[in-house]
Design an enzyme around this catalytic site. Structure first.
Site, short mmCIF file in Angstrom:
data_model
loop_
_atom_site.label_atom_id
_atom_site.label_comp_id
_atom_site.label_asym_id
_atom_site.label_seq_id
_atom_site.Cartn_x
_atom_site.Cartn_y
_atom_site.Cartn_z
N GLU A 217 7.62 -25.48 4.21
CA GLU A 217 6.87 -26.70 3.84
C GLU A 217 7.34 -27.99 4.50
OE1 GLU A 217 5.66 -26.12 -0.71
OE2 GLU A 217 7.64 -25.36 -0.12
N THR B 88 13.17 -17.30 2.00
CA THR B 88 14.31 -16.91 2.83
C THR B 88 15.62 -17.02 2.07
OG1 THR B 88 13.17 -17.59 4.83
CG2 THR B 88 15.56 -17.42 4.96
N GLY C 53 2.38 -14.90 5.68
CA GLY C 53 2.22 -15.39 7.05
C GLY C 53 3.48 -16.03 7.57
#
Lengths: 212, 744, 329
Positions: free
Chosen positions: B703, B519, B475
């Site tokens: 996060e 990433t 997501g």
């Protein structure tokens, strides 16, 4: 009057309390409706006679569902929800099951133009209704303007709530083509998004509205 | 490093937008296979009990029931626990139930109703034992033992003595103590846990909503006595993870076992109620904090005692994880930390978005605010004075930070909300509805580079690109970001890249999107694979153009010949290459440096003192992400993380009835995640510190935004109505109770 | 869900017949938002059965209407909450009712939820709805887990053995409007004031309404309010979507030259039934709203008996009443 009907009428005259539909017809469902049709032609004037026109209790039935402008014939048990029938029996898995209690919105579909929770509808009660799911939004390879807007503005992260969001958006825009920010929030209040994509969901819906 | 990027940094539509938006993306819960059996767990109704006897005769006789599995049947395999003593193992099925919901046995039947009915026909006799629900209670001597070795696990890493705390306090002009508590909650992913497994006699195929397919593959092979290459895991679309779906759980081993035993495909889909019980949970914490500072605002000492309530089973050293925050955010020469992992008879602790950091950020950022007040300082200025700079870095490993953008986050965020002009003394406006501003800082190692890292790139004869990446898209737009890396490095349009993920047969292990590492970590591997492909392309071009490799250069999707005014597109070389070009990449974590991401949130609230209702008027969320590769994806993470964080601070808590140990709100109506009406339109500010190690300067951001809103809002409420919070969630009840106390 | 028999009834007579035949084993199915969830949860107790027969009343003609009558308004039992919320007639003449209907849950639930269903829905107490708490009083057992447990959402008035709260939004609003409920019984129809529709726990622990097992709600009649009347419905929620009231208040005041000649103040979410705040009503009578506000709000929460975790409810009930009266002052 055929044999079946005669038997039933006799039972009716007995007045021993309840009308008993033949066990075979009761279990089969289909047969029972034939019996009911015959009985319904008897005029009803008071409660005891109204008993004669009681519908039969169905444990299952073969029903016709109108989904995305197509007619589907499907055998369902009476306790199956529209949601599980769409997903498991009709391979329309775009509508998602997330809580199964009408507490989250992932299963939102449109029924006769209104946004409803498919998990809280019994499939057996859905005959004669026009049902629209996410699969019915696009036109072949062409995305619906709402889908295009969600794509352009990134109104989705994991994508699990997205079908429901777009159905609620469509229900809104069909009735209110120029919604305010407050209208959009109110219309999508019943669609939870755990990923928190709300800001871009709002942007997507307002964009779809502005382009219409 | 002001480089001009062609693809990186732009707003793009996702590579998998079409299938996601038209309802064709198949999540694991969408998989229905012919002859499939449905598996359901029987769960303990007691918080602590020994299983004495199981009578499943009536269930066995029910038509449609194909298997009933108990602890005696399943492989001896440890699901969770410790590698060294005390091992405190979590077996595949419990013989001693340690929380209400603990899995005792599993039933497989032809449909869900039959499985549910079978459960009702099974009688389990329990020997009920006394239970514990509070960590501080459970940490005392002479209480009920949840494990034979006791209720506390303290690792060496759970204590720290940096400098000298006593000396530090003697140097302090101001000392402040505080006790804080956070509570249990759950990821509440919209797609619940779901596993589908099929065995064809040779290979096991697993469809799952899971972000760690390679780990799952390895563990399942071991648990079921198979070779790793006999297991295939498919995880294309995941309806939310947030940390719940990265490890190998009971549901996997049990379903694999049943699939092999019955030779039929099986599906286990958690009900929403089960998804609040038999999953991982953010653990409750109790903090005792004592901080000291000089009157000029310099922090001298931090002393903390922490109880991490890890519930029924051991996953990892959570106390250590939470203590990273007081260790790392602010510069402090004297730090004494004592942490305890304590068992209780509650659903087990596991990783949830930013793991142990949010539980630490709330108390620390409130405590810092209180300390600022005691010092008579602006809370923003106090933080800016003390945050750990680049050169401070990791103060215990004594390595610098790779890049630090915290000051820029703070200044830009403060500007946006109008902090200078609008931050006044608490409760300064008239009327029953009071407004206030609050701030909180974030600095932690989520968003780092961590192996395993790998990627494969295939170049097709027409110049299009296939990227095989083992990184799942849970997501966070990971699939799209990887495509952007490949496109940028190869010099091809973004649309020319097709990405395959979610199949262990077709990709390589590059770890999962946890710790916000996707990433930065996988990006490096993708760039390396692209560079490898380009080198092979140069070789092929040298061959075909009859030049030396040194005479050629790849730039912008073309091969240039030095000195000559012409270039050749990839496809010309590719279509004539005798063998396909396959680029392979991997990566390593940087050494002797600490990678942190940074953030600063500014909240504006309106508190109705009549009803205790808080409206969050604005939330400005500034984050240093190194470099925003995928702009929409990056904003989505900041906004989404912050919104989830509002739920953490204001709404969410799993309540456990103290009389019975039963969770009273395992559903989406009583466990309240934020709706679209409960949150402001979050204002993300992207700060780019251009990390020297990250791919094109990128770090991570999934996060970090989560833990910051709770203290920022708590501090804003203080600014509005002058009441402090030592506990979250902050809701109507806690506001009214404290307003009342203040008035009394 | 466990299997059941589904009946698509088309008349009230059929419904009553089937209710007579099956008794406690049959249940009416209107919108389904409440009952289907309970059936999926397999919610049972010593005196609580899962229905084996569901009677789908949505197909009954003549139960879905909003009708202006000579002396008021009549709304059929299967009228959806969204139809009530969007009715221009209701908004114009009974805005209190509009406000109540539009604050129920979320659009999808309002689209199927019916007036009858909203009035008859079962409590949200998480012990009542928790399958593992089999022996709570309301399910036929002899225990109230809320007394010593997680009672932050439970009653601060009127609890007696059972401490649940009335979850309906329409009930307090209709009580403030002095509505009457029309009920069909095997012996004919009856019309009862809505205040008599709800049962207190000291009278009966097993049901919330006086509806017998062979009876059904047909409609609600609302008398036209007096000429100069003002009303408001406020609902305090933790979450702005889905949530039931922490406390809600329906206020109707009739004014003569700004002086209150009649007042009806009804709380939701604080007692096991819609709670008339008669003390507050008396305090307002004969005064201007603005002048009597303070006394009225204090009187409204007199006699509250908070439990261990819900004392704040007393304060917030007073608080939303303050808010409500401020808007009418």
């Amino acid at each position: 009057m055929d044999e079946k009907g005669k038997k039933s009428k006799e039972r009716n005259k007995k007045k021993d309390g309840d009308l008993k539909v033949s066990r075979r017809a009761f279990l089969k469902g289909m047969g029972a409706s034939t019996v009911a049709a015959t009985l319904a032609s008897i005029p009803v004037t008071s409660v005891p006679e109204a008993e004669a026109s009681l519908p039969n209790g169905l444990k299952e039935a073969v029903i016709q569902l109108n989904v995305n402008e197509k007619l589907y014939r499907v055998k369902v048990k009476s306790h199956w929800t529209l949601l599980e029938v769409l997903r498991r029996e009709m391979d329309l898995t775009g509508t998602k099951k997330a809580c199964d209690r009408g507490n989250c919105g992932a299963c939102t579909v449109m029924v006769d133009g209104r946004a409803l929770y498919a998990c809280s509808l019994l499939a057996i009660g859905m005959e004669g209704k026009k049902i629209l799911t996410v699969e019915g939004l696009r036109d072949g390879e062409k995305l619906h303007p709402i889908q295009k807007a969600f794509s352009e503005h990134g109104g989705y992260q994991c994508g699990f709530c997205t079908s429901g969001q777009m159905m609620s958006a469509k229900a809104l825009l069909d009735k209110n083509p120029k919604p305010t920010l407050s209208d959009v929030r109110g219309a999508l209040a019943g669609n939870l998004c755990r990923c928190g994509a709300y800001p871009k969901i709002i942007e997507s819906v307002l964009s779809a509205a502005s382009k219409a | 490093m002001a480089k001009e990027f062609k693809v990186v940094g732009k707003k793009v539509e996702r590579v998998d937008a079409f299938e996601r938006l038209v309802g064709e993306a198949k999540f694991a819960s969408d998989i229905f296979l012919p002859g499939m059996l449905y598996v359901k767990f029987l769960r303990s109704p007691h918080p602590h009990a020994k299983v004495v006897r199981i009578d499943a005769a009536r269930a066995q006789a029910l038509p449609g029931v194909k298997a009933i599995i108990t602890a005696a049947d399943v492989p001896k395999y440890q699901i969770h626990g410790r590698a060294t003593a005390p091992s405190v193992p979590m077996p595949v099925l419990a013989t001693t139930a340690r929380y209400v919901g603990d899995e005792i046995l599993a039933v497989a039947a032809v449909d869900e109703e039959t499985a549910e009915q079978a459960l009702e026909l099974i009688t389990v006799e329990y020997e009920v034992l006394p239970f514990l629900l509070d960590a501080e209670e459970a940490a005392k001597p002479d209480v009920v033992k949840i494990y034979p070795e006791g209720n506390i696990v303290q690792e060496p890493t759970d204590t720290l003595n940096r400098g000298n705390a006593e000396e530090g306090f003697s140097q302090a002009d101001v000392i402040l103590e505080g006790k804080y508590k956070t509570h249990m909650l759950q990821h509440a992913t919209l797609e619940p846990r779901v596993t589908v497994i099929s065995w064809n006699g040779k290979r096991l195929t697993i469809w799952d909503s899971h972000k760690g397919p390679f780990r799952l593959r390895t563990d399942m092979a071991r648990a079921l006595g198979l070779r790793i290459n006999q297991v295939r895991v498919l995880t294309s679309f995941i309806g939310g993870d947030f940390g719940d779906k990265g490890q190998t759980e009971r549901q996997h081993v049990v379903c694999g076992f049943i699939a092999m035993k019955t030779k039929r495909p099986v599906k286990l889909e958690f009900t929403r109620e089960e998804n609040f019980l038999g999953t991982h949970h953010r653990y409750p914490t109790t903090w005792y904090m004592k901080y000291g500072a000089k009157k000029d605002g310099t922090l001298t000492t931090i002393h903390i005692k922490l109880y991490a309530d890890i519930g029924a089973y051991y996953h990892q050293d959570f106390a250590y994880n939470s203590l990273e925050v007081p260790k790392g955010v602010y510069r402090c020469p004297n730090v004494r930390l004592e942490g305890y992992n304590v068992f209780t008879n509650k659903p087990e602790a596991g990783q949830m978005r930013c793991v142990g950091h949010p539980a630490a950020m709330f108390p620390q950022e409130v405590h810092m605010d209180r300390l600022a007040e005691k010092l008579g300082m602006d809370p923003l200025a106090f933080r800016l004075k003390n945050y750990a700079r680049k050169e401070d870095g990791d103060q215990d490993r004594k390595v610098p930070f790779a890049s630090v953008g915290l000051e820029e986050c703070a200044r830009k965020g403060a500007d946006r909300i109008g902090w200078e002009a609008r931050w006044k003394k608490p409760g300064s406006n008239p009327g029953p509805v009071k407004r206030g501003l609050g701030v909180a800082f974030q600095s932690c190692r989520h968003g780092l580079i961590m192996p395993p890292m790998s990627a494969i790139i295939k170049l097709d004869p027409d110049g299009s690109v296939e990227l095989m990446s083992g990184l799942n898209d849970s997501g966070g737009w990971q699939k799209t970001t990887m495509a952007m890396f490949a496109a940028e490095e190869l010099g091809v349009p973004y649309e020319a890249v097709q990405v395959t993920t979610g199949d262990t047969d077709a990709t390589t292990d590059t770890g999962g999107p946890g710790a916000s590492r996707g990433t930065a970590s996988v990006g490096l591997a993708v760039i390396a694979a692209a560079r490898d492909a380009k080198l092979q392309l140069l070789d092929a071009a040298a061959d075909q153009l009859k030049k030396k490799r040194e005479e050629l250069e790849i730039r912008d999707g073309q091969i240039f010949i030095n000195g000559e005014n012409k270039s050749v597109p990839y496809r010309e070389i590719l279509s004539r290459a005798p063998s396909p070009i396959i680029g392979r990449g991997s990566g390593k974590a940087p050494q002797n440096v600490a990678m942190h991401t940074f953030g600063a949130h500014f909240a504006e609230v309106a508190v109705d003192t009549r009803t205790g209702k808080v409206e969050i008027l604005r939330l400005v969320a500034a984050h240093d992400v190194g470099k925003a590769i995928n702009r929409l994806g990056c904003e989505n993470q900041i906004e989404g993380g912050a919104i989830m964080g509002i739920g953490y601070g204001m709404l969410e808590r799993q309540y456990i009835d103290s009389q019975t140990g039963i969770c009273v709100n395992p559903n989406m109506i009583d466990f309240k995640i934020p709706s679209i009406l409960d949150v402001p339109i979050v204002e993300p500010i992207i700060v780019e510190s251009d990390d020297p190690y990250g791919p094109f300067g990128a770090k991570g951001v999934g996060e970090p935004p989560y833990g910051v809103p709770a203290p920022a809002i708590a501090n804003a409420i203080y600014n509005a109505v002058g009441v402090r919070f030592d506990e979250i969630p902050i809701n109507i009840r806690s506001i009214i109770d404290r307003l009342d106390k203040g008035r009394a | 869900m466990r299997a059941f028999e589904y009946y698509k009834v088309t008349t009230v007579a059929q419904t009553l017949s089937l209710l007579s035949r099956h008794g406690e084993k049959a249940s009416i199915l209107a919108g389904g938002s409440d009952i289907l969830g309970r059936m999926k949860d397999r919610l049972e107790g010593p005196k609580l059965q899962l229905p084996q027969h569901l009677l789908d009343i949505k197909g009954i003609q003549g139960l879905n209407y909003i009708m202006e009558q000579k002396n008021g308004l009549k709304i059929g039992a299967t009228t959806s909450l969204s139809d009530i919320a969007s009715s221009p007639l209701v908004a114009r003449k009974y805005p209190l009712l509009s406000q109540a209907a539009s604050q129920v849950a979320v659009p999808q639930i309002r689209n199927v939820g019916t007036l009858g269903g909203n009035l008859c829905q079962r409590p949200r107490c998480w012990y009542f709805r928790g399958k593992l708490f089999k022996d709570c009083f309301r399910k036929g057992g002899d225990n109230c887990y809320a007394s010593a447990g997680e009672n932050q959402y439970h009653a601060v008035f009127g609890g007696d053995n059972c401490n649940m709260v009335c979850p309906s939004d329409m009930a307090p609003a209709l009580t403030a409007l002095q509505a009457r409920v029309e009920i069909a019984t095997p012996k004919g129809n009856k019309l009862i004031p809505i205040e008599q529709f709800y049962i207190r726990p000291d009278k009966n622990l097993l049901k919330e309404t006086v509806l017998g097992s062979t009876e059904m709600v047909l409609a609600v009649e609302i008398p036209a309010p007096a000429p100069v009347s003002k009303g408001i419905y406020l609902k305090l929620k933790e979450r702005e979507a889905f949530d039931f009231a922490i406390a809600s208040v329906a206020v109707m005041v009739t004014l003569k030259n700004d002086i209150v000649s009649d007042a009806r103040i009804v709380f939701g979410g604080v007692a096991p039934f819609p709670l008339r705040a008669t003390g507050a009503e008396s305090a307002l009578k004969g005064k201007k709203v603005r002048d009597a506000m303070g006394t009225a709000c204090k009187a409204a929460v007199e006699g509250a008996r908070p439990m261990s975790n819900n004392g704040y409810k007393v304060k917030v009930a007073k608080g939303i009443m303050e808010e409500a009266l401020s808007s009418l002052a």
